[in-house]
Design a protein around this motif. Structure first.
Motif, mmCIF file in Angstrom:
data_model
loop_
_atom_site.group_PDB
_atom_site.id
_atom_site.type_symbol
_atom_site.label_atom_id
_atom_site.label_comp_id
_atom_site.label_asym_id
_atom_site.label_seq_id
_atom_site.Cartn_x
_atom_site.Cartn_y
_atom_site.Cartn_z
ATOM 1 N N ALA A 338 68.926 27.581 -51.828
ATOM 2 C CA ALA A 338 68.566 28.752 -52.622
ATOM 3 C C ALA A 338 69.789 29.307 -53.339
ATOM 4 N N PRO A 339 69.606 29.883 -54.529
ATOM 5 C CA PRO A 339 70.718 30.535 -55.236
ATOM 6 C C PRO A 339 71.287 31.677 -54.404
ATOM 7 N N PRO A 340 72.512 32.090 -54.672
ATOM 8 C CA PRO A 340 73.159 33.142 -53.867
ATOM 9 C C PRO A 340 72.603 34.523 -54.173
ATOM 10 N N THR A 341 71.366 34.777 -53.779
ATOM 11 C CA THR A 341 70.748 36.084 -53.988
ATOM 12 C C THR A 341 69.781 36.371 -52.861
ATOM 13 N N LYS A 342 69.692 37.611 -52.451
ATOM 14 C CA LYS A 342 68.787 38.013 -51.386
ATOM 15 C C LYS A 342 67.482 38.561 -51.937
ATOM 16 N N PHE A 343 67.266 38.436 -53.229
ATOM 17 C CA PHE A 343 66.091 39.060 -53.829
ATOM 18 C C PHE A 343 64.815 38.260 -53.568
ATOM 19 N N LYS A 344 63.732 38.997 -53.294
ATOM 20 C CA LYS A 344 62.389 38.436 -53.218
ATOM 21 C C LYS A 344 61.417 39.585 -53.434
ATOM 22 N N PRO A 345 60.384 39.413 -54.277
ATOM 23 C CA PRO A 345 59.405 40.483 -54.475
ATOM 24 C C PRO A 345 58.795 40.926 -53.149
ATOM 25 N N SER A 346 58.528 42.203 -53.029
ATOM 26 C CA SER A 346 57.996 42.760 -51.789
ATOM 27 C C SER A 346 56.475 42.830 -51.877
ATOM 28 N N PHE A 347 55.813 41.768 -51.451
ATOM 29 C CA PHE A 347 54.360 41.691 -51.488
ATOM 30 C C PHE A 347 53.829 41.363 -50.103
ATOM 31 N N MET A 348 52.640 41.877 -49.810
ATOM 32 C CA MET A 348 52.004 41.646 -48.523
ATOM 33 C C MET A 348 50.499 41.489 -48.736
ATOM 34 N N GLY A 349 49.794 41.025 -47.707
ATOM 35 C CA GLY A 349 48.353 40.891 -47.777
ATOM 36 C C GLY A 349 47.875 39.699 -48.578
ATOM 37 N N TYR A 350 48.769 38.777 -48.936
ATOM 38 C CA TYR A 350 48.392 37.620 -49.734
ATOM 39 C C TYR A 350 47.679 36.585 -48.870
ATOM 40 N N ARG A 351 46.920 35.711 -49.544
ATOM 41 C CA ARG A 351 46.301 34.587 -48.843
ATOM 42 C C ARG A 351 47.359 33.543 -48.500
ATOM 43 N N GLN A 352 48.249 33.303 -49.435
ATOM 44 C CA GLN A 352 49.408 32.452 -49.190
ATOM 45 C C GLN A 352 50.428 32.744 -50.282
ATOM 46 N N ASP A 353 51.679 32.464 -50.009
ATOM 47 C CA ASP A 353 52.712 32.658 -51.028
ATOM 48 C C ASP A 353 53.718 31.513 -50.953
ATOM 49 N N SER A 354 54.487 31.378 -52.005
ATOM 50 C CA SER A 354 55.515 30.337 -52.050
ATOM 51 C C SER A 354 56.704 30.839 -52.850
ATOM 52 N N LEU A 355 57.883 30.460 -52.409
ATOM 53 C CA LEU A 355 59.129 30.774 -53.109
ATOM 54 C C LEU A 355 59.904 29.475 -53.263
ATOM 55 N N ARG A 356 60.112 29.047 -54.499
ATOM 56 C CA ARG A 356 60.822 27.800 -54.779
ATOM 57 C C ARG A 356 61.904 28.046 -55.820
#
Length: 502
Positions: A338-356
């Protein structure tokens, strides 16, 4: 049965009937009262309203219950709003609509004359609506601006970046607990009750309610300033731990007590007891059940319509078991690190999620997709707990946002952010059945239209971002990714929106 006993029986019957038909929404509201510090006052609303009804029983002398059948119209209107809220998965709308269904139903069952005598106890039920969190961002911004300005006027140098600011011996942030929303909601309910019990004239009651709104806002600004100055003057030995909250609530309590003490100087005698001209007999006061039937049917129609809509096979999307990988154009490829960043959108309640993460040797971007197919309570795409950047995020600050480039299915929302040593640009949007939108209300409106037309709910959230030493580098990376893989990204979002995996 005495007239007052008839009134109590009618109120209880309406409450049971309404809660029975709208049980899931009523349960959501009560659970919020139990778990949320902000809305814990809701637990007191019904007991206080019941006490106010008992307190005003003398006003009911001589009045008979004559159901107001014309209330069928507002009951149906509020129920229709509740239905739209359910279809759009907007909890604040369904909660508010249910409260109005209850209020209108009470007026209809009791009749206008009795409802007029019990107007305040009935309307007081509206304080049970768990609403107000939408004020958080605005009140946090104003609290930060006031605190920074006041600290500077005190001769202390301040560097501010959004809700975060730095003074010579410490770093401070305005978080949700500092917004003052809790103070405002509590003060408004208690202040309105105090105004009703202490004054007769509408003018004095209105002025005190206005004061109950303004005073806690200003008091919260002063509280935040006091906390920062205590930390600064004590070199962070006090007002930086648990005592931070303790000082805040003590200060707020003192301010509210002073407000009531000052308001007591203009206290008026309570309304005199009305001498009964006559007492309605039980036969005169007991409405026939057939006369209440239109009201009962109006209450039940919206839940029945929702049941029909939700069980329609058309509203269930054709799901995919997994989201296919993004088909990248050379030289782009997926990055394992992963790139040198701690950022990720703050979402909840999803059926599924992915971060690539993807790169082409010269640029690197991150793609986040969260699926919300067939939304249900607790699995809503647009809700207060879902945000690109939460206000209390300590790693990133929002610098600004505006319209981004066209994705081919709608324009992205472009957000500029700043971290401790990096800048970031984020393109984000809601995917609603083939359209990319960036406005919360538009997303909810589109969802309602789609469901009313019998279309399946295929919804998702997507964010694409890049970081760098400056914004120009991040924008160049995003533009290169969009040019090479924009179509493939839209295809992947559409596939994710149809996914129903938990």
């Amino acid at each position: 049965m005495s007239p007052f006993a008839q009134v109590i029986s009618a109120i209880a019957a309406v409450l049971v009937w309404v809660v029975g038909w709208y049980f899931d929404t009523a349960r959501e509201i009560s659970s919020i009262w139990w778990r949320s510090d902000t809305f814990a006052h809701g637990l007191l609303v019904m007991p206080i309203s019941g006490w106010l009804v008992w307190r005003n029983q003398d006003r009911l002398a001589g009045l008979s219950m004559r159901p107001a059948l014309m209330m069928v119209v507002p009951i149906l209107a509020a129920g229709f709003v509740w239905l739209l809220g359910e279809l759009a998965s907007v909890a604040s709308v369904t909660h508010s609509a249910l409260a109005f269904v209850l209020v209108f139903s009470l007026v209809g069952a009791l009749g206008f004359r009795i409802a007029r005598a019990l107007a305040f106890p009935i309307l007081f039920l509206l304080f049970g609506i768990p609403i107000g969190e939408f004020l958080l961002p605005v009140m946090m911004d104003y609290t930060a601006e006031f605190t920074v300005a006041a600290v500077r006027l005190s001769g202390v140098p301040v560097y501010q970046e959004g809700l975060h600011f730095v003074i010579p011996n410490g770093r401070w942030s305005v978080v949700e607990a500092c917004s003052g929303v809790r103070y405002l909601i509590a003060s408004l309910m208690v202040g309105t009750l105090y105004a009703y019990l202490s004054y007769r004239s509408f003018k004095r009651r209105l002025l005190f309610v206005i004061a109950a709104i303004i005073v806690p806002i200003i008091a919260n600004w002063l509280r935040a300033y006091m906390i920062v100055m205590l930390g600064y003057l004590s070199d962070n030995r006090i007002a930086t731990g648990v005592d931070h909250l303790l000082y805040g609530w003590v200060f707020f309590g003192i301010v509210i007590v002073l407000m009531f003490w000052i308001g007591g100087h203009w206290r008026e005698d309570l309304d005199p007891v009305v001498s009964p001209a006559r007492v309605a007999t039980s036969e005169e006061g007991r409405p026939g059940l057939l006369r209440l039937l239109p009201l009962a049917l109006a209450i039940s129609v919206p839940p029945l319509v929702l049941h029909y809509v939700e069980h329609s096979e058309l509203l269930h999307p054709t799901v995919v078991s997994s989201v296919p990988p993004l088909s990248l154009a050379a030289p782009w490829q997926e990055l394992q690190a992963a790139p040198p960043t701690k950022f990720k959108p703050s979402f909840m309640g999803y059926r599924q999620d992915s971060l690539r993460h993807y790169g082409d040797g010269a640029h690197a971007v991150s793609v986040y997709i969260a699926s919300y197919a067939n939304q249900q309570p607790g699995h809503e795409l647009v809700q207060s707990q879902n945000a690109l950047l939460m206000p209390n995020d300590s790693n990133w600050s929002r610098l600004g946002e505006g319209s981004g480039p066209d994705s081919g299915s709608g324009r992205w929302l472009a957000t500029r952010m700043s971290g401790e040593s990096l800048k970031a640009v984020v393109w984000s949007g809601y995917w609603i059945n083939g359209r990319l939108v960036t406005n919360d209300y538009l997303a909810k409106g589109l969802l309602v239209l789609e469901r009313l037309q019998g279309h399946p709910d295929a919804s998702a959230f997507c964010a694409v971002w890049a970081t760098g030493d400056d914004e120009a580098h991040a924008i160049a990376a995003l533009q290169a990714f969009q040019q090479a893989n924009g179509g493939a990204l839209i295809t992947q979002i559409a596939a994710a929106a149809r996914s129903a995996e938990q």
